[in-house]
Motif scaffolding. Structure first.
Motif, PDB file in Angstrom:
ATOM      1  N   TYR A 164       2.163  -3.059   9.656  1.00 14.52           N
ATOM      2  CA  TYR A 164       3.181  -3.056  10.719  1.00 14.52           C
ATOM      3  C   TYR A 164       3.186  -1.711  11.447  1.00 14.52           C
ATOM      4  O   TYR A 164       3.477  -1.631  12.613  1.00 14.52           O
ATOM      5  N   ASN A 165       2.826  -0.660  10.729  1.00 14.84           N
ATOM      6  CA  ASN A 165       2.820   0.687  11.280  1.00 14.84           C
ATOM      7  C   ASN A 165       1.537   0.986  12.060  1.00 14.84           C
ATOM      8  O   ASN A 165       1.285   2.127  12.403  1.00 14.84           O
ATOM      9  N   ALA A 166       0.694  -0.037  12.289  1.00  9.75           N
ATOM     10  CA  ALA A 166      -0.568   0.067  13.035  1.00  9.75           C
ATOM     11  C   ALA A 166      -1.634   0.884  12.315  1.00  9.75           C
ATOM     12  O   ALA A 166      -2.554   1.396  12.922  1.00  9.75           O
ATOM     13  N   TYR A 167      -1.529   0.983  10.998  1.00 10.17           N
ATOM     14  CA  TYR A 167      -2.540   1.667  10.195  1.00 10.17           C
ATOM     15  C   TYR A 167      -3.614   0.653   9.815  1.00 10.17           C
ATOM     16  O   TYR A 167      -3.311  -0.446   9.333  1.00 10.17           O
ATOM     17  N   GLN A 211       6.504   1.114   2.377  1.00  5.69           N
ATOM     18  CA  GLN A 211       7.120  -0.099   2.928  1.00  5.69           C
ATOM     19  C   GLN A 211       6.476  -0.499   4.257  1.00  5.69           C
ATOM     20  O   GLN A 211       6.110   0.358   5.065  1.00  5.69           O
ATOM     21  N   THR A 212       6.384  -1.785   4.468  1.00  2.00           N
ATOM     22  CA  THR A 212       5.957  -2.341   5.740  1.00  2.00           C
ATOM     23  C   THR A 212       6.547  -3.735   5.874  1.00  2.00           C
ATOM     24  O   THR A 212       6.931  -4.345   4.871  1.00  2.00           O
ATOM     25  N   LYS A 213       6.616  -4.222   7.091  1.00  2.00           N
ATOM     26  CA  LYS A 213       7.205  -5.544   7.326  1.00  2.00           C
ATOM     27  C   LYS A 213       6.156  -6.636   7.409  1.00  2.00           C
ATOM     28  O   LYS A 213       6.462  -7.802   7.186  1.00  2.00           O
ATOM     29  N   SER A 214       4.914  -6.253   7.779  1.00  5.49           N
ATOM     30  CA  SER A 214       3.902  -7.285   7.981  1.00  5.49           C
ATOM     31  C   SER A 214       2.499  -6.704   7.850  1.00  5.49           C
ATOM     32  O   SER A 214       2.307  -5.487   7.896  1.00  5.49           O
ATOM     33  N   PHE A 215       1.544  -7.624   7.693  1.00  7.89           N
ATOM     34  CA  PHE A 215       0.127  -7.273   7.636  1.00  7.89           C
ATOM     35  C   PHE A 215      -0.652  -8.260   8.488  1.00  7.89           C
ATOM     36  O   PHE A 215      -0.288  -9.431   8.584  1.00  7.89           O
ATOM     37  N   MET A 254     -15.838   6.106  -3.664  1.00  4.90           N
ATOM     38  CA  MET A 254     -15.075   5.306  -2.734  1.00  4.90           C
ATOM     39  C   MET A 254     -14.021   6.203  -2.096  1.00  4.90           C
ATOM     40  O   MET A 254     -13.346   6.969  -2.763  1.00  4.90           O
ATOM     41  N   GLN A 255     -13.890   6.077  -0.805  1.00  3.48           N
ATOM     42  CA  GLN A 255     -12.924   6.871  -0.053  1.00  3.48           C
ATOM     43  C   GLN A 255     -11.501   6.444  -0.407  1.00  3.48           C
ATOM     44  O   GLN A 255     -11.220   5.278  -0.627  1.00  3.48           O
ATOM     45  N   LYS A 256     -10.593   7.421  -0.475  1.00  2.00           N
ATOM     46  CA  LYS A 256      -9.192   7.100  -0.750  1.00  2.00           C
ATOM     47  C   LYS A 256      -8.451   6.916   0.565  1.00  2.00           C
ATOM     48  O   LYS A 256      -8.633   7.669   1.515  1.00  2.00           O
ATOM     49  N   TYR A 257      -7.618   5.899   0.582  1.00  7.10           N
ATOM     50  CA  TYR A 257      -6.817   5.588   1.760  1.00  7.10           C
ATOM     51  C   TYR A 257      -5.340   5.584   1.361  1.00  7.10           C
ATOM     52  O   TYR A 257      -5.005   5.419   0.191  1.00  7.10           O
ATOM     53  N   LEU A 258      -4.463   5.725   2.344  1.00  8.46           N
ATOM     54  CA  LEU A 258      -3.034   5.601   2.080  1.00  8.46           C
ATOM     55  C   LEU A 258      -2.669   4.150   1.783  1.00  8.46           C
ATOM     56  O   LEU A 258      -1.721   3.863   1.072  1.00  8.46           O
ATOM     57  N   VAL A 259      -3.451   3.238   2.353  1.00  9.79           N
ATOM     58  CA  VAL A 259      -3.282   1.811   2.105  1.00  9.79           C
ATOM     59  C   VAL A 259      -4.642   1.266   1.707  1.00  9.79           C
ATOM     60  O   VAL A 259      -5.626   1.482   2.407  1.00  9.79           O
ATOM     61  N   ASN A 260      -4.717   0.581   0.567  1.00  8.96           N
ATOM     62  CA  ASN A 260      -5.955  -0.056   0.124  1.00  8.96           C
ATOM     63  C   ASN A 260      -5.761  -1.561   0.162  1.00  8.96           C
ATOM     64  O   ASN A 260      -4.718  -2.071  -0.268  1.00  8.96           O
ATOM     65  N   ALA A 261      -6.782  -2.264   0.664  1.00  9.49           N
ATOM     66  CA  ALA A 261      -6.721  -3.722   0.789  1.00  9.49           C
ATOM     67  C   ALA A 261      -7.909  -4.320   0.056  1.00  9.49           C
ATOM     68  O   ALA A 261      -9.047  -3.909   0.276  1.00  9.49           O
ATOM     69  N   TYR A 262      -7.618  -5.299  -0.818  1.00  7.59           N
ATOM     70  CA  TYR A 262      -8.660  -5.898  -1.654  1.00  7.59           C
ATOM     71  C   TYR A 262      -8.642  -7.412  -1.535  1.00  7.59           C
ATOM     72  O   TYR A 262      -7.583  -8.035  -1.653  1.00  7.59           O
ATOM     73  N   LEU A 263      -9.813  -7.988  -1.324  1.00 10.47           N
ATOM     74  CA  LEU A 263      -9.946  -9.436  -1.393  1.00 10.47           C
ATOM     75  C   LEU A 263     -10.180  -9.768  -2.856  1.00 10.47           C
ATOM     76  O   LEU A 263     -11.236  -9.490  -3.409  1.00 10.47           O
ATOM     77  N   THR A 280      -4.795  -8.348  -1.966  1.00 10.54           N
ATOM     78  CA  THR A 280      -3.872  -7.424  -2.624  1.00 10.54           C
ATOM     79  C   THR A 280      -3.848  -6.115  -1.840  1.00 10.54           C
ATOM     80  O   THR A 280      -4.896  -5.552  -1.539  1.00 10.54           O
ATOM     81  N   ILE A 281      -2.640  -5.665  -1.515  1.00 10.20           N
ATOM     82  CA  ILE A 281      -2.453  -4.401  -0.800  1.00 10.20           C
ATOM     83  C   ILE A 281      -1.789  -3.418  -1.754  1.00 10.20           C
ATOM     84  O   ILE A 281      -0.780  -3.740  -2.386  1.00 10.20           O
ATOM     85  N   GLU A 282      -2.363  -2.220  -1.856  1.00 15.06           N
ATOM     86  CA  GLU A 282      -1.747  -1.130  -2.620  1.00 15.06           C
ATOM     87  C   GLU A 282      -1.427  -0.028  -1.615  1.00 15.06           C
ATOM     88  O   GLU A 282      -2.328   0.564  -1.028  1.00 15.06           O
ATOM     89  N   MET A 283      -0.131   0.206  -1.405  1.00 17.19           N
ATOM     90  CA  MET A 283       0.315   1.161  -0.393  1.00 17.19           C
ATOM     91  C   MET A 283       0.937   2.381  -1.066  1.00 17.19           C
ATOM     92  O   MET A 283       1.908   2.259  -1.820  1.00 17.19           O
ATOM     93  N   ASN A 284       0.372   3.540  -0.792  1.00 12.56           N
ATOM     94  CA  ASN A 284       0.868   4.798  -1.326  1.00 12.56           C
ATOM     95  C   ASN A 284       2.294   5.027  -0.830  1.00 12.56           C
ATOM     96  O   ASN A 284       2.598   4.838   0.344  1.00 12.56           O
ATOM     97  N   LYS A 285       3.165   5.471  -1.747  1.00  9.47           N
ATOM     98  CA  LYS A 285       4.570   5.692  -1.357  1.00  9.47           C
ATOM     99  C   LYS A 285       4.744   6.883  -0.418  1.00  9.47           C
ATOM    100  O   LYS A 285       5.782   7.027   0.214  1.00  9.47           O
ATOM    101  N   ASP A 286       3.706   7.718  -0.290  1.00  7.01           N
ATOM    102  CA  ASP A 286       3.757   8.809   0.677  1.00  7.01           C
ATOM    103  C   ASP A 286       3.590   8.298   2.111  1.00  7.01           C
ATOM    104  O   ASP A 286       3.808   9.027   3.068  1.00  7.01           O
TER     105      ASP A 286
END
Length: 182
Positions: free
Chosen positions: A76-79, A28-32, A1-10, A17-23
């Motif tokens: 929110y960061n358009a990622y 941090q983000t304001k919205s999804f 599985m490819q690694k992403y800076l942000v992972n999204a799971y149903l 569930t969103i797992e966002m790398n601190k890098d």
């Protein structure tokens, strides 16, 4: 599985569930937003937890998911990151929706016709690959993909090309009774 800076799971029919790398923007983000084709649906952040290497967000999902479609999550960061079907497949609701009890998966040859069937309820597309030719399979009830040929294809080597979770993979038939080496 490819690694992403942000992972999204149903993880259930009502939770992403969103797992966002601190890098990535310090986690941090304001919205999804849920993205399907060109449509955006704003998601509500239910709770947030900061861990050592990532931040975890639980989002309320107030729309129905069509398991035949591919979705992404936009921060929110358009990622953009693909929405992965994770724990939702272990829920009773998923089992009730997609349980398939027939005994006809794999390859069935009858009366000179060959039918291929694959249970893949989270796949957005499946192709049958025979001799480097691809045949798009039709999605039916309970997430079963099928295709029928008017000839006997006994002993013909084949694979499936399955698109799920934003990735396409070549795989053998999990219901096959015999396959030649890959």
């Amino acid at each position: 599985m490819q690694k992403y800076l942000v992972n999204a799971y149903l993880d259930s029919y009502d939770t992403i569930t969103i797992e966002m790398n601190k890098d990535f923007f310090a986690g941090q983000t304001k919205s999804f937003q849920l993205v399907k084709d060109d449509k955006l649906v704003e998601l509500t952040i239910r709770d947030f937890q900061s861990l050592n290497d990532k931040d975890v967000y639980h989002l309320d999902l107030n729309v129905s998911i069509d398991f035949t479609s591919q979705y992404s999550i936009m921060t929110y960061n358009a990622y953009l990151t693909p929405l992965i079907y994770r724990f939702v497949v272990k829920t009773q609701q998923f089992q009730d929706q997609f349980y398939y009890q027939e005994n006809d998966l794999g390859v069935v040859v009858k009366d000179g016709k060959t039918t291929f069937k694959l249970w893949a309820p989270t796949a957005s597309n499946v192709w049958l690959v025979i001799n480097d030719k691809m045949y798009k399979m039709n999605r039916g009830n309970k997430g079963v993909y099928s295709i029928c040929f008017d000839i006997d294809l006994t002993n013909m080597p084949y694979n499936y090309l399955v698109n799920v979770n934003g990735m396409t993979n070549l795989t053998i038939d999990p219901y096959g009774k015999c396959q030649k080496p890959n």
